[in-house]
Write a protein that holds these residues in place. Structure first.
Motif: not given
Length: 380
Positions: A330, A333-334, A336-338, A340-341
């Motif tokens: 988890d 995944k967080d 990875l979002i960071l 990408r942003v």
């Protein structure tokens, strides 16, 4: 005085005091009488700028038959005042939004190092002294040459005597100086805000690289990671708010540099044809002086804008450099979002047309040279 501002918790205090002194930043805690008196002072400086533009405009029209070089010289000097006045107009229009942004930053709990505070103050003082010195030098030279610093209408004949000429120069100085100081004060707060965001992004990069996961410190590590994400989101909001406030400001800055380059290209072309030797240096000196000031200010903005892009993109690299392989799924995944942003960099745009970066500055220089080359070929 210098150490007083360096030690203050409000790391924008020097910039805000500068803005207040030039009539652009009324204090929220003032009484109604103090606020009304300050508004009168603010309007008075606005009127000074308008009066300078009016009398120089009349002077340019009256001396339009004095030759192309004289006309271009007067336009070049008047362009500085128009540039500063338009910046002040947009700044005043967005002042409440900027105040909300600064108050949010000051109550966020973020800190700025003492060295950075010193740099913020030194940058403002250095640019102010340099700009006033260049303008003052040209005024003194004009006095020695028994010429007006810039053609302007006066209720008396400024060339009647040395005393009349000195009085005319003093009137122009009194009218232009507040306008110039306003532009430098606005530049100071823009630079300080950009440096602040860059510093916070550097801190986030270090905090990301320091993250280590183990079963024993999982809870504290999760809290630290979530705090980093929350601060990154806050920095994104600050950057967007700053861009919304100053987008017209940067557009005016870029347009002024472009026009300055065009005027210099035309002047260099004419002078290379009709003038030679000492006369050529005398005519080109004011153009080169104002051009160097314009390029210096443009470079400062473009450099800081470029630094903002680099540091915001470096968040993604710092996140990837963490020991994420051992993290729970988890958290991966967080992260990875960071990443990408963070791959979408923060930008300071000039009216949505271009962004402030070193490439933009280089392109402006290239365009200036291209204009000069085309004009020279056309004349030849």
């Amino acid at each position: 005085m210098f150490s007083y501002f360096v030690e203050r918790e409000n790391f924008f205090e020097f910039n805000l005091m500068y803005l207040m002194l030039v009539g652009l930043w009324p204090d929220e805690n003032w009484s109604k009488i103090q606020y009304n008196l300050y508004k009168i002072y603010e309007i008075f400086i606005h009127l000074q700028t308008v009066l300078f533009l009016v009398i120089t405009g009349i002077g340019i029209i009256e001396h339009k038959n004095g030759g192309v070089t004289l006309l271009l010289s007067n336009l070049d000097k008047s362009l500085v005042a128009y540039h500063f006045a338009i910046k002040a107009f947009f700044f005043t229009a967005h002042r409440n939004r900027l105040r909300a942004l600064i108050n949010d930053i000051l109550h966020s709990g973020d800190t700025v190092s003492k060295d950075r505070r010193q740099l913020m103050i030194i940058l403002v003082i250095f640019v102010t002294v340099m700009c006033l010195s260049v303008v003052g030098t040209f005024c003194i030279v004009a006095q020695l040459e028994f010429e007006m610093p810039v053609e302007a209408w006066m209720p008396f004949d400024p060339l009647k005597s040395q005393m009349h000429l000195a009085l005319a120069a003093q009137i122009l100085t009194v009218l232009l100086s507040p306008c110039m100081c306003r532009a430098l004060a606005m530049q100071g707060i823009v630079c300080s805000l950009t440096m602040y965001i860059c510093d916070q992004l550097i801190e986030l990069q270090q905090r990301l690289r320091d993250l280590t996961y183990s079963q024993e410190n999982e809870n504290s590590m999760r809290q630290e990671f979530h705090a980093i994400v929350k601060k990154h989101i806050r920095m994104m909001g600050y950057s967007k708010s700053m861009n919304d406030v100053f987008t017209e400001f940067f557009l005016v800055q870029n347009l002024a540099v472009t026009v300055e380059l065009c005027l210099n290209a035309i002047m260099f072309t004419l002078v290379s044809i009709y003038y030679h030797g000492v006369q050529e240096k005398k005519i080109l000196a004011p153009f080169l002086g104002f051009l160097l000031l314009a390029l210096l200010n443009a470079y400062i903005f473009c450099y800081l804008g470029n630094e903002l892009i680099i540091q915001s993109e470096s968040i993604a690299l710092a996140a990837y450099d963490t020991s994420w392989i051992s993290w729970p799924v988890d958290l991966q995944k967080d992260l990875l979002i960071l990443i990408r942003v963070a791959q979408r960099p923060y930008q300071l745009s000039a009216g949505g047309i271009t962004m402030m970066c070193i490439q933009t500055f280089s392109q402006a220089l290239y365009n200036g040279y291209s204009i000069f080359a085309v004009l020279k070929d056309a004349v030849n």
